[in-house]
Scaffold this motif. Structure first.
Motif, PDB file in Angstrom:
ATOM      1  N   LEU A 409       0.804  -1.224   0.000  1.00 28.11           N
ATOM      2  CA  LEU A 409       0.000   0.000   0.000  1.00 28.11           C
ATOM      3  C   LEU A 409       0.835   1.272   0.000  1.00 28.11           C
ATOM      4  CD1 LEU A 409      -2.688  -0.968   2.682  1.00 28.11           C
ATOM      5  CD2 LEU A 409      -2.773  -1.339   0.206  1.00 28.11           C
ATOM      6  N   ASN A 410       2.121   1.171   0.294  1.00 24.77           N
ATOM      7  CA  ASN A 410       2.981   2.339   0.410  1.00 24.77           C
ATOM      8  C   ASN A 410       4.138   2.273  -0.566  1.00 24.77           C
ATOM      9  OD1 ASN A 410       1.839   3.876   2.720  1.00 24.77           O
ATOM     10  ND2 ASN A 410       2.253   1.980   3.840  1.00 24.77           N
ATOM     11  N   SER A 411       4.626   3.445  -0.963  1.00 27.72           N
ATOM     12  CA  SER A 411       5.774   3.514  -1.873  1.00 27.72           C
ATOM     13  C   SER A 411       7.096   3.434  -1.122  1.00 27.72           C
ATOM     14  CB  SER A 411       5.720   4.824  -2.671  1.00 27.72           C
ATOM     15  OG  SER A 411       5.787   5.943  -1.800  1.00 27.72           O
ATOM     16  N   GLU A 412       7.039   3.612   0.207  1.00 31.56           N
ATOM     17  CA  GLU A 412       8.250   3.589   1.018  1.00 31.56           C
ATOM     18  C   GLU A 412       7.861   3.261   2.462  1.00 31.56           C
ATOM     19  OE1 GLU A 412       9.866   7.500   0.807  1.00 31.56           O
ATOM     20  OE2 GLU A 412       8.089   8.452   1.676  1.00 31.56           O
ATOM     21  N   PRO A 413       8.826   2.934   3.310  1.00 30.31           N
ATOM     22  CA  PRO A 413       8.494   2.660   4.713  1.00 30.31           C
ATOM     23  C   PRO A 413       7.874   3.879   5.392  1.00 30.31           C
ATOM     24  CG  PRO A 413      10.693   1.862   4.190  1.00 30.31           C
ATOM     25  CD  PRO A 413      10.245   2.683   3.011  1.00 30.31           C
ATOM     26  N   LYS A 414       6.888   3.626   6.227  1.00 30.58           N
ATOM     27  CA  LYS A 414       6.196   4.691   6.956  1.00 30.58           C
ATOM     28  C   LYS A 414       6.159   4.354   8.446  1.00 30.58           C
ATOM     29  CE  LYS A 414       4.554   7.120   3.358  1.00 30.58           C
ATOM     30  NZ  LYS A 414       3.123   7.027   3.035  1.00 30.58           N
ATOM     31  N   TYR A 447      -0.179  -0.014  -4.381  1.00 32.64           N
ATOM     32  CA  TYR A 447      -1.598   0.100  -4.717  1.00 32.64           C
ATOM     33  C   TYR A 447      -2.021   1.568  -4.755  1.00 32.64           C
ATOM     34  CZ  TYR A 447      -6.652  -0.675  -4.463  1.00 32.64           C
ATOM     35  OH  TYR A 447      -8.004  -0.677  -4.720  1.00 32.64           O
ATOM     36  N   LYS A 448      -2.658   1.971  -5.866  1.00 31.39           N
ATOM     37  CA  LYS A 448      -3.009   3.382  -6.070  1.00 31.39           C
ATOM     38  C   LYS A 448      -4.484   3.686  -5.785  1.00 31.39           C
ATOM     39  CE  LYS A 448       1.117   4.199  -7.957  1.00 31.39           C
ATOM     40  NZ  LYS A 448       1.640   2.846  -8.260  1.00 31.39           N
ATOM     41  N   GLY A 449      -5.291   2.655  -5.560  1.00 33.90           N
ATOM     42  CA  GLY A 449      -6.717   2.895  -5.353  1.00 33.90           C
ATOM     43  C   GLY A 449      -7.025   3.367  -3.933  1.00 33.90           C
ATOM     44  N   LYS A 450      -8.331   3.535  -3.668  1.00 28.36           N
ATOM     45  CA  LYS A 450      -8.767   3.949  -2.327  1.00 28.36           C
ATOM     46  C   LYS A 450      -8.549   2.806  -1.338  1.00 28.36           C
ATOM     47  CE  LYS A 450     -12.644   6.923  -3.818  1.00 28.36           C
ATOM     48  NZ  LYS A 450     -12.921   6.350  -5.166  1.00 28.36           N
ATOM     49  N   VAL A 451      -8.047   3.133  -0.166  1.00 29.85           N
ATOM     50  CA  VAL A 451      -7.921   2.191   0.951  1.00 29.85           C
ATOM     51  C   VAL A 451      -8.960   2.601   1.992  1.00 29.85           C
ATOM     52  CG1 VAL A 451      -6.452   1.392   2.829  1.00 29.85           C
ATOM     53  CG2 VAL A 451      -5.488   1.691   0.532  1.00 29.85           C
ATOM     54  N   ILE A 452      -9.922   1.713   2.228  1.00 24.29           N
ATOM     55  CA  ILE A 452     -11.022   2.017   3.150  1.00 24.29           C
ATOM     56  C   ILE A 452     -10.935   1.044   4.327  1.00 24.29           C
ATOM     57  CG2 ILE A 452     -13.525   2.210   3.398  1.00 24.29           C
ATOM     58  CD1 ILE A 452     -13.613   2.605   0.308  1.00 24.29           C
ATOM     59  N   VAL A 453     -10.890   1.582   5.525  1.00 24.04           N
ATOM     60  CA  VAL A 453     -10.684   0.778   6.724  1.00 24.04           C
ATOM     61  C   VAL A 453     -11.935   0.841   7.593  1.00 24.04           C
ATOM     62  CG1 VAL A 453      -9.176   0.342   8.698  1.00 24.04           C
ATOM     63  CG2 VAL A 453      -8.249   1.447   6.636  1.00 24.04           C
ATOM     64  N   LEU A 454     -12.540  -0.322   7.870  1.00 23.71           N
ATOM     65  CA  LEU A 454     -13.747  -0.386   8.696  1.00 23.71           C
ATOM     66  C   LEU A 454     -13.361  -0.683  10.143  1.00 23.71           C
ATOM     67  CD1 LEU A 454     -16.188  -2.446   6.437  1.00 23.71           C
ATOM     68  CD2 LEU A 454     -15.492  -0.045   6.275  1.00 23.71           C
ATOM     69  N   VAL A 455     -13.847   0.146  11.060  1.00 25.19           N
ATOM     70  CA  VAL A 455     -13.525  -0.034  12.484  1.00 25.19           C
ATOM     71  C   VAL A 455     -14.785   0.067  13.325  1.00 25.19           C
ATOM     72  CG1 VAL A 455     -11.190   0.910  12.209  1.00 25.19           C
ATOM     73  CG2 VAL A 455     -13.066   2.438  12.860  1.00 25.19           C
ATOM     74  N   THR A 472      -1.515   4.572   7.080  1.00 29.68           N
ATOM     75  CA  THR A 472      -0.324   5.152   6.461  1.00 29.68           C
ATOM     76  C   THR A 472      -0.419   5.158   4.933  1.00 29.68           C
ATOM     77  OG1 THR A 472       0.889   3.047   6.354  1.00 29.68           O
ATOM     78  CG2 THR A 472       1.104   4.353   8.380  1.00 29.68           C
ATOM     79  N   ALA A 473      -1.364   4.426   4.357  1.00 33.99           N
ATOM     80  CA  ALA A 473      -1.524   4.409   2.901  1.00 33.99           C
ATOM     81  C   ALA A 473      -1.874   5.811   2.406  1.00 33.99           C
ATOM     82  CB  ALA A 473      -2.601   3.409   2.506  1.00 33.99           C
ATOM     83  N   PRO A 474      -1.402   6.204   1.236  1.00 38.50           N
ATOM     84  CA  PRO A 474      -1.602   7.575   0.749  1.00 38.50           C
ATOM     85  C   PRO A 474      -3.062   7.983   0.593  1.00 38.50           C
ATOM     86  CG  PRO A 474       0.042   6.427  -0.565  1.00 38.50           C
ATOM     87  CD  PRO A 474      -0.575   5.402   0.321  1.00 38.50           C
ATOM     88  N   ASN A 475      -3.935   7.021   0.319  1.00 41.00           N
ATOM     89  CA  ASN A 475      -5.329   7.348   0.028  1.00 41.00           C
ATOM     90  C   ASN A 475      -6.248   6.562   0.955  1.00 41.00           C
ATOM     91  OD1 ASN A 475      -7.526   8.479  -1.221  1.00 41.00           O
ATOM     92  ND2 ASN A 475      -7.366   7.263  -3.098  1.00 41.00           N
TER      93      ASN A 475
END
Length: 553
Positions: A409-414, A447-455, A472-475
């Motif tokens: 999900l990330n281009s680099e370590p976060k 991954y460039k799409g939307k990342v949606i997290v359910l909590v 930490t994912a960009p989107n």
């Protein structure tokens, strides 16, 4: 003559004030604090060179006889003196590279307690300034980063009986001081920990019954406001809830309990229960008030988390029947329903998809993180890499994927989080770990799409850290309701024979030191379940996520 009378009365009042009577509760609370302080600070006690439990049992009768501040202080002073001389031991200098955390730390009480004479306070200050510097006999680390401390060398007392006052007090003193010096979130508790001690001492020292003692031991751990914290004793269940259960499950929504599951059809027919029935009262008391009553004994870092546990416990009991007021088809009715021993309820497992992941309509990915093992992550992310959105459901505890998903999900370590650990060389103080936990790796094909997290409230502990890694994912967008708010490893320990307990043993913060304990993971889009949605079997959080995946709104 008037002057002589005035000065005589003034002198008399000073004598009276100096010898003011002190209560048993004041003495026992103060002794708890002194006993714990010496346990972790005095060089003889902290090194394990004396039987510290036995020392407590020997001094308690002397404390009981003390009736004034002066008498009490003399007892404690003599107790300390008998341990031997405290050598001058200049404490090690603070490590300039460490990021210390002092919000939990204060020994001011050693100088301000109203029961302490100036000489006693002076002795305690000297011990503080020349505190023990070695490996403490009663607490250490086990070498595992996930459990940064252990309580050790504590006799369990196999013959423990609740009627033994010495052992009751020992159990309280142990637990109170574990929290005082080693619970990282003491500073965010609702009630001041000193005040909690004063409140609970009478119920431990002189309980009217076994029930009062057992529930007091439960209640003191609930005061931590920590979803990980709970003291358990098998006999507690006789008084807390009970040994019989209803043949249905409910969800607490807007101060009412809605039936969401029936154990089986035959039991449901006996009481004419239906999914969607709204229970408004239990034995004549409103559900809101019942939840409030049971929340006193229900673990939870925040009210929603505690309410979930209370909502379950309040329907259990030892009686075969109980009364409910409920609403069905807008009609309010009252009736008796049954409870059963657990072995007589053949529970029907709730219906849920067995798929670990899938692709929904309009090219939306869905991952059920509670079902995905670490080894499946590469295949899963390969199959979902071309979707326009991925919904990560973290509302149930994820499997131990070790944040591996974030590699995709990330281009680099976060950085995800920073941990807070106990400074065992200075009990009560903490420090942030110098190395922050990271996730992700160098990956140009992320991954460039939307990342949606359910909590939700079921997003707990490692689940909350998993949500933090996905953030930490960009989107990334978080959707749902307040999470459990207990972020960090859960440490299980025995207080005394028959009483097991636990609490969050190290702190977890965002990289910028933003807190997560009690607060939880804050959704970007809040979706609270409705009674109608629960009745219709809808997953309103999921439906909102799908809408967001489709529209971005």
């Amino acid at each position: 003559m008037k002057k002589i009378t005035f000065f005589f009365l003034l002198f008399l009042s000073q004598i009276t004030f100096g010898q003011a009577k002190i209560t048993e509760n004041e003495k026992l609370a103060a002794t708890c604090k002194v006993w714990g302080f010496l346990k972790y600070y005095h060089p003889v006690v902290a090194a394990g060179k004396t039987n510290w439990d036995e020392q407590l049992f020997k001094v308690l009768p002397k404390i009981e006889k003390a009736s004034t501040k002066e008498e009490y202080s003399l007892v404690i002073e003599k107790w300390i003196d008998e341990l031997g001389e405290v050598p001058v031991n200049k404490p090690l200098a603070d490590d300039p590279k460490r990021d210390y955390f002092d919000k939990n730390f204060s020994l001011d009480w050693t100088q301000k307690d109203k029961l302490f004479s100036k000489n006693l306070s002076k002795k305690l200050k000297f011990i503080t300034e020349n505190r023990f510097q070695g490996a403490n006999y009663y607490v250490n680390r086990d070498g595992k980063e996930t459990v940064p401390l252990q309580f050790v060398n504590e006799p369990e007392y196999a013959e423990f009986q609740w009627t033994d006052k010495n052992l009751r007090l020992l159990a309280l003193y142990r637990f109170w001081n574990y929290v005082e010096y080693f619970f990282p979130y003491k500073y965010v508790m609702d009630q001041n920990w000193d005040e909690a001690l004063v409140e609970i001492v009478p119920q431990i020292a002189n309980p009217k019954s076994e029930k009062e003692f057992l529930l007091a031991m439960r209640e003191i751990s609930m005061k931590l406001n920590d979803s990980h914290a709970a003291t358990i004793n098998m006999d507690m269940f006789k008084y807390l809830g009970g040994e019989k259960y209803p043949a249905f499950s409910t969800r607490f929504v807007k101060n009412k309990s809605v039936i969401i599951n029936l154990a089986n059809d035959s039991l449901a027919k006996i009481d004419d229960l239906k999914i969607g029935d709204i229970i408004t009262k239990l034995d004549g008391v409103s559900i809101k008030d019942k939840v409030e009553e049971f929340s006193k004994y229900s673990q939870g870092s925040n009210k929603p988390a505690a309410a979930i546990n209370a909502n379950f416990v309040m329907f259990t009991g030892n009686d075969d029947e109980f009364e409910i007021e409920f609403i069905r088809d807008n009609v309010t009715s009252v009736k008796k329903v049954h409870r059963y021993p657990n072995e007589k309820i053949k529970r029907t497992p709730p219906k849920s998809s067995t798929k670990k992941w899938e692709i929904l309509d309009q090219n939306i990915g869905l991952i059920r993180m509670s079902k995905v093992p670490k080894g499946d992550v590469p295949q899963m992310m390969e199959e979902l890499k071309n979707t326009k959105s991925i919904i990560f459901d973290v509302r149930a505890r994820p499997t131990e994927t070790d944040f591996l998903v974030s590699d995709y999900l990330n281009s680099e370590p976060k950085p995800i989080l920073r941990s807070l650990y106990q400074d065992l060389s200075y009990p009560g103080r903490y420090y942030f770990n110098n190395v922050m936990q990271e996730c992700g790796k160098i990956n140009t094909d992320y991954y460039k799409g939307k990342v949606i997290v359910l909590v939700g409230p079921g997003t707990h502990s490692f689940g909350e850290q998993t949500a933090m890694s996905l953030q930490t994912a960009p989107n990334a967008t978080v959707i749902g309701t307040q999470t459990s708010g207990a972020d960090g490893p859960n440490y299980l320990f025995t207080i005394i024979k028959g009483f097991d307990s636990s609490f969050t043993s190290s702190g977890v913060f965002y990289p910028n030191k933003k807190e997560t304990q009690r607060i939880g993971i804050v959704p970007d889009i809040t979706v609270k379940p409705t009674i109608l949605g629960v009745q219709q079997g809808k997953d309103e959080v999921f439906e909102r996520a799908v809408l967001f995946a489709k529209t971005g709104k």
